[in-house]
Design an enzyme around this catalytic site. Sequence first.
Site, PDB file in Angstrom:
ATOM      1  N   GLN A  65       0.776  -1.251   0.000  1.00 19.07           N
ATOM      2  CA  GLN A  65       0.000   0.000   0.000  1.00 19.07           C
ATOM      3  C   GLN A  65       0.807   1.300   0.000  1.00 19.07           C
ATOM      4  O   GLN A  65       0.494   2.235  -0.742  1.00 19.07           O
ATOM      5  CB  GLN A  65      -0.954   0.029   1.209  1.00 19.07           C
ATOM      6  N   ASP A 106      11.492 -10.363 -13.870  1.00 20.03           N
ATOM      7  CA  ASP A 106      12.148 -11.036 -12.753  1.00 20.03           C
ATOM      8  C   ASP A 106      13.512 -10.383 -12.608  1.00 20.03           C
ATOM      9  O   ASP A 106      14.444 -10.686 -13.349  1.00 20.03           O
ATOM     10  CB  ASP A 106      12.280 -12.537 -13.021  1.00 20.03           C
ATOM     11  N   THR A 107      13.598  -9.495 -11.667  1.00 20.42           N
ATOM     12  CA  THR A 107      14.823  -8.694 -11.543  1.00 20.42           C
ATOM     13  C   THR A 107      15.940  -9.447 -10.842  1.00 20.42           C
ATOM     14  O   THR A 107      17.012  -8.901 -10.620  1.00 20.42           O
ATOM     15  CB  THR A 107      14.527  -7.380 -10.801  1.00 20.42           C
ATOM     16  N   ARG A 130      20.597  -6.009  -2.155  1.00 17.51           N
ATOM     17  CA  ARG A 130      20.831  -7.418  -2.517  1.00 17.51           C
ATOM     18  C   ARG A 130      20.630  -7.647  -4.007  1.00 17.51           C
ATOM     19  O   ARG A 130      21.209  -8.520  -4.604  1.00 17.51           O
ATOM     20  CB  ARG A 130      19.889  -8.344  -1.728  1.00 17.51           C
ATOM     21  N   LYS A 175      10.774  -5.020   9.238  1.00 20.94           N
ATOM     22  CA  LYS A 175       9.647  -4.887   8.307  1.00 20.94           C
ATOM     23  C   LYS A 175       8.484  -4.235   9.057  1.00 20.94           C
ATOM     24  O   LYS A 175       8.291  -4.503  10.242  1.00 20.94           O
ATOM     25  CB  LYS A 175       9.187  -6.270   7.836  1.00 20.94           C
ATOM     26  N   TYR A 223       4.218  -3.017   8.758  1.00 23.38           N
ATOM     27  CA  TYR A 223       2.920  -2.852   8.114  1.00 23.38           C
ATOM     28  C   TYR A 223       2.158  -1.726   8.826  1.00 23.38           C
ATOM     29  O   TYR A 223       2.547  -1.280   9.911  1.00 23.38           O
ATOM     30  CB  TYR A 223       2.110  -4.155   8.192  1.00 23.38           C
ATOM     31  N   GLU A 224       1.052  -1.342   8.217  1.00 19.60           N
ATOM     32  CA  GLU A 224       0.253  -0.206   8.693  1.00 19.60           C
ATOM     33  C   GLU A 224       0.093  -0.126  10.218  1.00 19.60           C
ATOM     34  O   GLU A 224       0.453   0.860  10.843  1.00 19.60           O
ATOM     35  CB  GLU A 224      -1.136  -0.268   8.037  1.00 19.60           C
ATOM     36  N   ASP A 256       0.562   3.848   6.040  1.00 18.00           N
ATOM     37  CA  ASP A 256       0.814   3.511   4.637  1.00 18.00           C
ATOM     38  C   ASP A 256       0.524   4.686   3.710  1.00 18.00           C
ATOM     39  O   ASP A 256       1.414   5.257   3.092  1.00 18.00           O
ATOM     40  CB  ASP A 256      -0.079   2.337   4.217  1.00 18.00           C
ATOM     41  N   GLY A 258      -8.187  20.023  20.154  1.00 17.50           N
ATOM     42  CA  GLY A 258      -7.814  21.435  20.139  1.00 17.50           C
ATOM     43  C   GLY A 258      -8.379  22.186  21.330  1.00 17.50           C
ATOM     44  O   GLY A 258      -8.766  21.588  22.341  1.00 17.50           O
ATOM     45  N   GLY A 259      -8.447  23.482  21.198  1.00 16.76           N
ATOM     46  CA  GLY A 259      -8.864  24.332  22.308  1.00 16.76           C
ATOM     47  C   GLY A 259     -10.374  24.473  22.453  1.00 16.76           C
ATOM     48  O   GLY A 259     -10.855  25.161  23.355  1.00 16.76           O
TER      49      GLY A 259
HETATM   50  N1  CAO Z   1      11.649  -9.880  -9.353  1.00 14.29           N
HETATM   51  C1  CAO Z   1      12.334 -10.658  -8.498  1.00 14.29           C
HETATM   52  N2  CAO Z   1      12.292 -10.525  -7.171  1.00 14.29           N
HETATM   53  C2  CAO Z   1      11.516  -9.540  -6.703  1.00 14.29           C
HETATM   54  C3  CAO Z   1      10.773  -8.684  -7.527  1.00 14.29           C
HETATM   55  C4  CAO Z   1      10.862  -8.889  -8.922  1.00 14.29           C
HETATM   56  N3  CAO Z   1      10.181  -8.136  -9.776  1.00 14.29           N
HETATM   57  N4  CAO Z   1      10.102  -7.813  -6.764  1.00 14.29           N
HETATM   58  C5  CAO Z   1      10.413  -8.108  -5.501  1.00 14.29           C
HETATM   59  N5  CAO Z   1      11.273  -9.159  -5.458  1.00 14.29           N
HETATM   60  C6  CAO Z   1      11.842  -9.806  -4.284  1.00 14.29           C
HETATM   61  C7  CAO Z   1      12.867  -8.921  -3.616  1.00 14.29           C
HETATM   62  O1  CAO Z   1      14.107  -8.996  -4.251  1.00 14.29           O
HETATM   63  C8  CAO Z   1      12.851  -9.508  -2.219  1.00 14.29           C
HETATM   64  O2  CAO Z   1      13.607 -10.699  -2.183  1.00 14.29           O
HETATM   65  P1  CAO Z   1      14.836 -10.949  -1.153  1.00 14.29           P
HETATM   66  O3  CAO Z   1      14.280 -10.809   0.210  1.00 14.29           O
HETATM   67  O4  CAO Z   1      15.277 -12.348  -1.486  1.00 14.29           O
HETATM   68  O5  CAO Z   1      15.870  -9.943  -1.402  1.00 14.29           O
HETATM   69  C9  CAO Z   1      11.378  -9.842  -2.055  1.00 14.29           C
HETATM   70  O6  CAO Z   1      10.832 -10.012  -3.332  1.00 14.29           O
HETATM   71  C10 CAO Z   1      10.564  -8.718  -1.432  1.00 14.29           C
HETATM   72  O7  CAO Z   1      10.983  -8.543  -0.228  1.00 14.29           O
HETATM   73  P2  CAO Z   1      10.203  -7.801   0.962  1.00 14.29           P
HETATM   74  O8  CAO Z   1      10.946  -8.234   2.184  1.00 14.29           O
HETATM   75  O9  CAO Z   1      10.133  -6.349   0.718  1.00 14.29           O
HETATM   76  O10 CAO Z   1       8.713  -8.376   0.928  1.00 14.29           O
HETATM   77  P3  CAO Z   1       7.858  -8.985   2.105  1.00 14.29           P
HETATM   78  O11 CAO Z   1       6.582  -9.371   1.464  1.00 14.29           O
HETATM   79  O12 CAO Z   1       8.572 -10.045   2.866  1.00 14.29           O
HETATM   80  O13 CAO Z   1       7.631  -7.760   3.109  1.00 14.29           O
HETATM   81  C11 CAO Z   1       6.888  -5.532   3.680  1.00 14.29           C
HETATM   82  C12 CAO Z   1       6.655  -6.797   2.836  1.00 14.29           C
HETATM   83  C13 CAO Z   1       5.866  -4.508   3.261  1.00 14.29           C
HETATM   84  C14 CAO Z   1       6.707  -5.869   5.170  1.00 14.29           C
HETATM   85  C15 CAO Z   1       8.323  -5.007   3.429  1.00 14.29           C
HETATM   86  O14 CAO Z   1       8.498  -4.835   2.052  1.00 14.29           O
HETATM   87  C16 CAO Z   1       8.615  -3.699   4.142  1.00 14.29           C
HETATM   88  O15 CAO Z   1       8.833  -3.665   5.352  1.00 14.29           O
HETATM   89  N6  CAO Z   1       8.635  -2.605   3.387  1.00 14.29           N
HETATM   90  C17 CAO Z   1       8.990  -1.281   3.902  1.00 14.29           C
HETATM   91  C18 CAO Z   1       7.889  -0.706   4.723  1.00 14.29           C
HETATM   92  C19 CAO Z   1       6.601  -0.609   3.950  1.00 14.29           C
HETATM   93  O16 CAO Z   1       6.498  -0.024   2.903  1.00 14.29           O
HETATM   94  N7  CAO Z   1       5.554  -1.148   4.565  1.00 14.29           N
HETATM   95  C20 CAO Z   1       4.218  -0.897   4.066  1.00 14.29           C
HETATM   96  C21 CAO Z   1       3.640  -2.024   3.442  1.00 14.29           C
HETATM   97  S1  CAO Z   1       1.921  -1.758   3.205  1.00 14.29           S
HETATM   98  O17 CAO Z   1       1.236  -2.163   4.642  1.00 14.29           O
END
Ligand code: CAO
Length: 425
Positions: free
Chosen positions: A17, A73-74, A104, A136, A138-139, A168, A246-247
């Site tokens: 999000q 697929d990056t 990474r 990591k 989330y909201e 978010d 507020g006030g």
């Molecule tokens: N091709 C290949 N790999 C891809 C890709 C693509 N197009 N897009 C993403 N990936 C891979 C990444 O390389 C990563 O892999 P590695 O961990 O092996 O390096 C993985 O997908 C994504 O990792 P992630 O840790 O970001 O994803 P997650 O689902 O485990 O966690 C979240 C999600 C939101 C908790 C985390 O991304 C985060 O903390 N983000 C920052 C804070 C944030 O924005 N939070 C709000 C989220 S909305 O509530």
Amino acid sequence: MTKALHDVRIVDFTHVQSGPTCTQLLAWLGADVIKIERPGVGDITRSQLRDVPAADSLYFTMLNHNKRSLTLDTKTKEGLHLLEELIRISDVMVENFAPGVLDRMGLTWERVQELNPRIILASIKGFGPGPFEECKVYENIAQCVGGAASTTGFDDAVPTVTGAQIGDSGTGINLALGIVAALYQRKTTGRGQQVMASMQDGVLNLCRVKLRDQQRLQHGPLMEYPQYPHGSFGDTVPRAGNASGGGQPGSILKCKGWESDPNAYIYFVTQAQVWGDICDVIGRPEWRTDPGYATLEARLQNQDGVFAAIEAWTMTKTKFEVMAILNPLDIPCGPVLSMRELAADPALHATEILVEVDHPERGRYLTVGIPVKLSDSPAEITRSPLLGEHNADILRNVLKLDEAAIEKALESGALGRKRSTMAVS
Ligand code: CAO
């Protein structure tokens, strides 16, 4: 009419999000937003909270309007190469992966700058530098660590998170502002820069008034809080229930029908400027001059009594009747509107903050449009892209690959299984 950001190309490497909110806003302002998604899967929200089988969820569609989708697929050599080529010719890259993910992948800030010194790399993380920076988020975690949960809800109940996605979507808005400012600064420096927004910072910013109150506590009780004058204050800002921040004291009051309708309530502010009119309206004209009620100071000593008397009056009317009576008197108030009521509000449709959008998989759905209006850059809300819908378009028209290079990219599998990746051009 050209759009404000018509000449800005954005590599949208965001998911869930927070990041998508930011890039959606920029797309509405006219930027060309190219969303990079994992082949075959895409943004995880495409399939989360699905309501229509095999169709992109509302979770995804409502956060990704006006974008194009490219599957890559990056983690493959060719996928990373194509992403890097896109970075070379773009103005901004936005990401909100967990800390370390981009590094990474080989896309350190140094590498990104090497590819394109003019690019702006904008990131959302849960925390800024410090003990939690690797976490990591989330909201609701952001709401807890940013001060919202400890100050929301009622004194005798657990900390409470709000339905507004302040962690978010709130942080996404901050990031969008940072990006626009960096684009502006680039006009004079010629350089890109890193733009960082932490969700904890974003929530704390929105809890600014609570940090104000934390410091006020050192100088005495918080008189506008429901704990005053009968309860007690500890050493931190308590949950204020529905008291005004507020006030001008305020509260949520029952209206006619509250017994069966969970939203038959109105927010009522006892603004000092209109206290006399409030007294007349609720049938207590004597309170205009009664020393127990005539001043704000006196009313703060008896907030419960004041609001109980006002509520005895609001309970005799519907929330809309209360609104109709109070508005001509300039008494600030607002009905508690349910999502059902908001969705059906013709005024919100007329201003296009609520918009109906057609989608090939799921049909017509309702969404929220852009919450800021520019007279010379009106936003037109178009549907979110299907996964990889613009693969062909982007390879040919953005990356300018010739047919041999396109074939090579497809053969590599970097865009997904060959047959499905170029189906739509
Ligand atoms: N091709 C290949 N790999 C891809 C890709 C693509 N197009 N897009 C993403 N990936 C891979 C990444 O390389 C990563 O892999 P590695 O961990 O092996 O390096 C993985 O997908 C994504 O990792 P992630 O840790 O970001 O994803 P997650 O689902 O485990 O966690 C979240 C999600 C939101 C908790 C985390 O991304 C985060 O903390 N983000 C920052 C804070 C944030 O924005 N939070 C709000 C989220 S909305 O509530």
